[in-house]
Design an enzyme around this catalytic site. Structure first.
Site, PDB file in Angstrom:
ATOM      1  N   GLY A   1      -5.193  -5.890   6.226  1.00 36.37           N
ATOM      2  CA  GLY A   1      -4.001  -4.917   6.501  1.00 36.37           C
ATOM      3  C   GLY A   1      -4.306  -3.937   7.590  1.00 36.37           C
ATOM      4  O   GLY A   1      -5.403  -4.191   8.084  1.00 36.37           O
ATOM      5  N   SER A   2      -3.786  -2.570   7.360  1.00 33.66           N
ATOM      6  CA  SER A   2      -4.053  -1.503   8.431  1.00 33.66           C
ATOM      7  C   SER A   2      -5.031  -1.052   8.202  1.00 33.66           C
ATOM      8  O   SER A   2      -5.701  -0.864   6.825  1.00 33.66           O
ATOM      9  CB  SER A   2      -2.688  -0.775   8.470  1.00 33.66           C
ATOM     10  OG  SER A   2      -2.597  -0.179   7.202  1.00 33.66           O
ATOM     11  N   THR A   3      -5.723  -0.312   9.356  1.00 29.39           N
ATOM     12  CA  THR A   3      -7.127   0.465   9.098  1.00 29.39           C
ATOM     13  C   THR A   3      -6.756   1.596   7.923  1.00 29.39           C
ATOM     14  O   THR A   3      -7.796   1.973   7.291  1.00 29.39           O
ATOM     15  CB  THR A   3      -7.602   0.882  10.415  1.00 29.39           C
ATOM     16  OG1 THR A   3      -7.835  -0.203  11.106  1.00 29.39           O
ATOM     17  CG2 THR A   3      -8.538   1.680  10.412  1.00 29.39           C
TER      18      THR A   3
ATOM     19  N   CYS B   1      -3.130  -9.565  14.234  1.00 27.52           N
ATOM     20  CA  CYS B   1      -4.268  -8.741  14.312  1.00 27.52           C
ATOM     21  C   CYS B   1      -5.196  -8.860  15.829  1.00 27.52           C
ATOM     22  O   CYS B   1      -5.494  -7.789  15.790  1.00 27.52           O
ATOM     23  CB  CYS B   1      -4.916  -9.040  13.167  1.00 27.52           C
ATOM     24  SG  CYS B   1      -5.701 -10.631  13.042  1.00 27.52           S
TER      25      CYS B   1
ATOM     26  N   GLU C   1      -2.908   0.790  17.591  1.00 25.85           N
ATOM     27  CA  GLU C   1      -2.245  -0.482  17.473  1.00 25.85           C
ATOM     28  C   GLU C   1      -0.802  -0.364  17.292  1.00 25.85           C
ATOM     29  O   GLU C   1      -0.119   0.565  16.467  1.00 25.85           O
ATOM     30  CB  GLU C   1      -2.812  -1.240  16.015  1.00 25.85           C
ATOM     31  CG  GLU C   1      -2.496  -2.556  15.827  1.00 25.85           C
ATOM     32  CD  GLU C   1      -2.947  -3.056  14.261  1.00 25.85           C
ATOM     33  OE1 GLU C   1      -2.889  -2.495  13.603  1.00 25.85           O
ATOM     34  OE2 GLU C   1      -3.459  -4.191  14.621  1.00 25.85           O
TER      35      GLU C   1
ATOM     36  N   LYS D   1      -2.335 -10.782  -4.230  1.00 26.86           N
ATOM     37  CA  LYS D   1      -1.080  -9.781  -4.327  1.00 26.86           C
ATOM     38  C   LYS D   1      -0.568  -9.850  -2.834  1.00 26.86           C
ATOM     39  O   LYS D   1      -1.120  -9.164  -1.925  1.00 26.86           O
ATOM     40  CB  LYS D   1      -1.535  -8.165  -4.562  1.00 26.86           C
ATOM     41  CG  LYS D   1      -0.107  -7.449  -4.690  1.00 26.86           C
ATOM     42  CD  LYS D   1      -0.237  -6.141  -4.264  1.00 26.86           C
ATOM     43  CE  LYS D   1      -0.068  -5.805  -2.758  1.00 26.86           C
ATOM     44  NZ  LYS D   1       1.343  -5.951  -2.369  1.00 26.86           N
TER      45      LYS D   1
ATOM     46  N   GLU E   1     -10.306  -6.745   6.390  1.00 25.31           N
ATOM     47  CA  GLU E   1      -9.936  -6.988   7.770  1.00 25.31           C
ATOM     48  C   GLU E   1      -8.680  -6.376   8.283  1.00 25.31           C
ATOM     49  O   GLU E   1      -7.689  -6.409   7.693  1.00 25.31           O
ATOM     50  CB  GLU E   1      -9.401  -8.512   7.552  1.00 25.31           C
ATOM     51  CG  GLU E   1     -10.258  -9.604   6.939  1.00 25.31           C
ATOM     52  CD  GLU E   1     -11.540 -10.004   8.196  1.00 25.31           C
ATOM     53  OE1 GLU E   1     -11.064  -9.916   9.387  1.00 25.31           O
ATOM     54  OE2 GLU E   1     -12.635 -10.356   7.697  1.00 25.31           O
TER      55      GLU E   1
ATOM     56  N   GLY F   1      -6.856   0.427   4.450  1.00 20.47           N
ATOM     57  CA  GLY F   1      -8.334  -0.122   4.220  1.00 20.47           C
ATOM     58  C   GLY F   1      -9.235   1.250   4.000  1.00 20.47           C
ATOM     59  O   GLY F   1     -10.084   0.884   3.128  1.00 20.47           O
TER      60      GLY F   1
HETATM   61  P1  NAD Z   1      -0.599  -2.796   5.369  1.00 21.60           P
HETATM   62  O1  NAD Z   1      -2.038  -2.114   5.079  1.00 21.60           O
HETATM   63  O2  NAD Z   1       0.559  -1.709   5.306  1.00 21.60           O
HETATM   64  O3  NAD Z   1      -0.536  -3.590   3.855  1.00 21.60           O
HETATM   65  C1  NAD Z   1      -1.197  -4.899   3.586  1.00 21.60           C
HETATM   66  C2  NAD Z   1      -1.131  -5.005   2.208  1.00 21.60           C
HETATM   67  O4  NAD Z   1      -1.853  -3.995   1.511  1.00 21.60           O
HETATM   68  C3  NAD Z   1       0.066  -5.341   1.506  1.00 21.60           C
HETATM   69  O5  NAD Z   1       0.074  -6.323   0.539  1.00 21.60           O
HETATM   70  C4  NAD Z   1       0.095  -3.811   0.953  1.00 21.60           C
HETATM   71  O6  NAD Z   1       1.151  -3.891  -0.138  1.00 21.60           O
HETATM   72  C5  NAD Z   1      -1.057  -3.590   0.322  1.00 21.60           C
HETATM   73  N1  NAD Z   1      -1.325  -2.056   0.164  1.00 21.60           N
HETATM   74  C6  NAD Z   1      -0.823  -0.959   0.737  1.00 21.60           C
HETATM   75  N2  NAD Z   1      -1.220   0.180   0.284  1.00 21.60           N
HETATM   76  C7  NAD Z   1      -2.170  -0.265  -0.517  1.00 21.60           C
HETATM   77  C8  NAD Z   1      -3.282   0.547  -1.224  1.00 21.60           C
HETATM   78  N3  NAD Z   1      -2.969   1.796  -1.225  1.00 21.60           N
HETATM   79  N4  NAD Z   1      -3.946  -0.131  -2.216  1.00 21.60           N
HETATM   80  C9  NAD Z   1      -3.983  -1.501  -2.108  1.00 21.60           C
HETATM   81  N5  NAD Z   1      -3.089  -2.117  -1.296  1.00 21.60           N
HETATM   82  C10 NAD Z   1      -2.182  -1.505  -0.510  1.00 21.60           C
HETATM   83  O7  NAD Z   1      -0.472  -3.849   6.527  1.00 21.60           O
HETATM   84  P2  NAD Z   1       0.393  -4.518   6.999  1.00 21.60           P
HETATM   85  O8  NAD Z   1       1.461  -3.654   7.659  1.00 21.60           O
HETATM   86  O9  NAD Z   1       1.177  -5.396   5.693  1.00 21.60           O
HETATM   87  O10 NAD Z   1      -0.171  -5.475   7.849  1.00 21.60           O
HETATM   88  C11 NAD Z   1      -0.201  -5.196   9.345  1.00 21.60           C
HETATM   89  C12 NAD Z   1      -1.708  -4.714   9.705  1.00 21.60           C
HETATM   90  O11 NAD Z   1      -2.681  -5.497   8.988  1.00 21.60           O
HETATM   91  C13 NAD Z   1      -1.891  -4.647  10.998  1.00 21.60           C
HETATM   92  O12 NAD Z   1      -2.875  -3.407  11.068  1.00 21.60           O
HETATM   93  C14 NAD Z   1      -2.848  -5.623  11.286  1.00 21.60           C
HETATM   94  O13 NAD Z   1      -3.734  -5.484  12.473  1.00 21.60           O
HETATM   95  C15 NAD Z   1      -3.787  -5.968  10.043  1.00 21.60           C
HETATM   96  N6  NAD Z   1      -4.131  -7.226  10.067  1.00 21.60           N
HETATM   97  C16 NAD Z   1      -5.366  -7.660  10.098  1.00 21.60           C
HETATM   98  C17 NAD Z   1      -5.995  -8.756  10.108  1.00 21.60           C
HETATM   99  C18 NAD Z   1      -7.376  -9.106  10.427  1.00 21.60           C
HETATM  100  O14 NAD Z   1      -7.789 -10.128  10.202  1.00 21.60           O
HETATM  101  N7  NAD Z   1      -8.116  -8.232  10.786  1.00 21.60           N
HETATM  102  C19 NAD Z   1      -4.847  -9.987  10.220  1.00 21.60           C
HETATM  103  C20 NAD Z   1      -3.603  -9.580   9.880  1.00 21.60           C
HETATM  104  C21 NAD Z   1      -3.236  -8.288   9.931  1.00 21.60           C
END
Ligand code: NAD
Length: 494
Positions: free
Chosen positions: A244-246, A300, A397, A191, A266, A249
């Site tokens: 994605g974001s903390t 990230c 962040e 996804k 991650e 997560g």
């Molecule tokens: P996000 O958390 O908003 O979304 C990430 C993904 O999760 C998207 O596909 C989104 O549709 C999905 N999502 C959103 N809500 C969800 C839920 N309730 N259940 C399941 N899936 C859901 O993050 P973003 O804004 O797309 O990306 C930026 C963030 O990602 C930053 O915090 C960045 O630090 C982090 N990031 C971390 C790494 C790493 O390796 N640690 C790498 C890249 C990005």
């Protein structure tokens, strides 16, 4: 010079992109459309059909059937290796299309997408192709008195893996999950972020061409709260790998708890860059600048907090400011641009308000601090000083080209400030004193530490967070084991 989009990419963008379930491309049960917006212009450049919950159920079912009938994991390791190697070659063949999609959909600089991200995605499949023929268990001699056993472990694929990726590196994030999951023998439901679905959908075409069987890979663009959350709660999904974001997560952990779903997370970071007085500033300053201004800070492991020894502090600030001022912020398709836009208007507003709050909390703007041209979602590369360590701009962040620089007077103070964060994804240490650097690696709370460098990904080296930057590791053998279950067998001998 403005890069001209290829006719192949134009053709791909001409119709809404369909998504992949069980080897078939479909428009979804609702026909709902995701508009894909070019962050460099704010204009729509394409669209994709959004998956509905019923599509997600179909995808999970297809993946489960494919897993159970062993159409992928039942192939010989050498056959699977060959398909993943072919996939890597096909990514390279279509590098221009993939780079154009990353630029148009994700706001990347075209040159860095073409020469950096796309080859890295190909290399990820190549790297994990190599593991397919090497993965195996161990043999043990159990110590049960009076009995003799032949004990061994197996590394078996965990099952259906849901792979949820962010927008800031759509293709690479997808490769970092798909490659180890497929190498382990899992069936996958990917996804991608609803902000950047296009490169993942194109990748799906190439995966079919490479010979990944139907049902083994399914790709569902759609909303995180609807489709992502549904996948996480799905009782058939054995493993969720999320980047994605903390905050999201944390929700995933709660949602996965019901089925005790295996999770790799991650998450976000606020990575410190420690520049000691004896560092080679000619390398440290430009690398630290790239660590925060590269991809407009939407990385990230971005080095968003710089701590500099008192003697070199002013030189570091001045050097960063000069680099920031010299950046040519503009569209990724313009070869003259050195920094692209932020992903969306909403994200730029978030960055802007965080910087404004940082200033009202006491930070000084050395350079930048405001939005760029309104034709796209641009933000100026920004250097801040004087921010108190407990303020939001130092602790949270930003995910934009914004760095807070602070001086330190001792190694202990540098360490204390670097560790004063809920995050622990990455860090870098800049010093000519190798003993000091190695001593610090023990206490610096980060999942990956670079010494005299920052932000270089290496597929053989595990990457992931400590503290609230995540759970689990990608890359290397650890990244592969994230998709396997170790099981033990004890054969009692006569
Ligand atoms: P996000 O958390 O908003 O979304 C990430 C993904 O999760 C998207 O596909 C989104 O549709 C999905 N999502 C959103 N809500 C969800 C839920 N309730 N259940 C399941 N899936 C859901 O993050 P973003 O804004 O797309 O990306 C930026 C963030 O990602 C930053 O915090 C960045 O630090 C982090 N990031 C971390 C790494 C790493 O390796 N640690 C790498 C890249 C990005």
């Amino acid at each position: 010079m403005i890069h001209e989009i290829s006719s192949a990419t134009r053709t791909f963008l001409a119709e809404p992109a369909q998504f992949l379930v069980n080897g078939k491309w479909r428009q979804g049960s609702t026909g709902e459309i995701i508009e894909c917006v070019d962050p460099a212009s704010g204009q729509q450049i394409g669209s994709a059909y959004a998956a509905a919950v019923t599509d997600a159920d179909d995808a999970v079912e297809a993946a489960k059937v494919a897993f159970d009938d062993k159409r992928w994991r039942g192939k010989t390791p050498s056959e699977r290796q060959g398909i993943l190697l072919r996939l890597a070659t096909l990514i390279e063949r279509d590098a221009q299309i993939l780079a154009e999609l990353e630029t148009l959909d994700g706001g990347k600089l075209y040159g860095s997408a073409l020469n950096g991200e796309v080859p890295h995605a190909a290399e990820t499949f190549r790297y994990y192709a190599g593991w397919v023929t090497k993965l195996g268990g161990h043999i043990f001699e159990p110590s049960v008195p009076g009995r003799i056993y032949h004990g061994f472990t197996r590394e078996d694929p965990v099952g259906v893996a849901a792979l949820i990726t962010p927008w800031n590196g759509a293709l690479v994030s997808a490769a970092w999950k798909l490659a180890p999951a497929l190498a382990a023998g899992c069936s996958c439901v990917l996804k991608p972020s609803e902000m950047t679905p296009l490169s993942s959908l194109y990748l799906g075409r190439i995966m079919q061409e490479a010979g990944i069987p139907d049902g083994v890979i399914n790709i569902l663009p759609g909303s995180g709260v609807k489709i992502g959350a549904h996948l996480v709660r799905h009782s058939t999904v054995a493993k969720v790998s999320f980047t994605g974001s903390t905050g999201v997560g944390r929700q995933l952990m709660a949602n996965g708890a019901e089925n005790l779903t295996r999770l790799s997370l991650e998450l976000g970071g606020k990575s410190p860059v420690l520049i000691f007085d004896d560092a080679d500033l000619d390398v440290a300053i430009p690398t630290a600048a790239e660590a925060i201004f590269g991809n407009a800070g939407q990385v990230c492991v971005a080095g968003s907090r710089i701590y500099a020894g008192r003697k070199v502090y002013q030189r570091v600030v001045d050097g960063l400011a000069e680099i920031a001022l010299n950046h040519k912020v503009g569209a990724g398709l313009d070869a003259a641009s050195t920094m692209g836009p932020l992903i969306s208007h909403a994200h730029r507003e978030r960055v802007r308000t965080m910087v404004d709050r940082g200033i009202s909390d006491g930070a000084n703007v050395v350079t930048g601090g405001a939005c760029g041209s309104d034709d796209g979602f641009y933000f100026q590369p920004t250097v801040l000083t004087g921010a108190a360590q407990e303020t939001e701009i130092v602790q949270e962040e930003v995910f934009g080209p914004v760095v807070a620089v602070s001086p330190f007077d001792s190694e202990a103070e540098a360490l204390q400030m670097a560790n004063n964060s809920r995050y622990g994804l990455a860090a870098s240490i800049w010093t000519g004193d190798t003993s000091r650097a190695l001593r610090l690696t023990e206490d610096l709370q980060a999942g990956i530490i670079w010494i005299n460098d920052h932000g270089i990904p290496e597929l053989a080296m595990p990457i992931g967070g400590v503290k609230q930057s995540g759970i689990g590791r990608e890359h290397g053998l650890e990244g592969l084991r994230a998709y396997t279950e170790t099981r033990s067998v004890m054969l009692r001998l006569k």
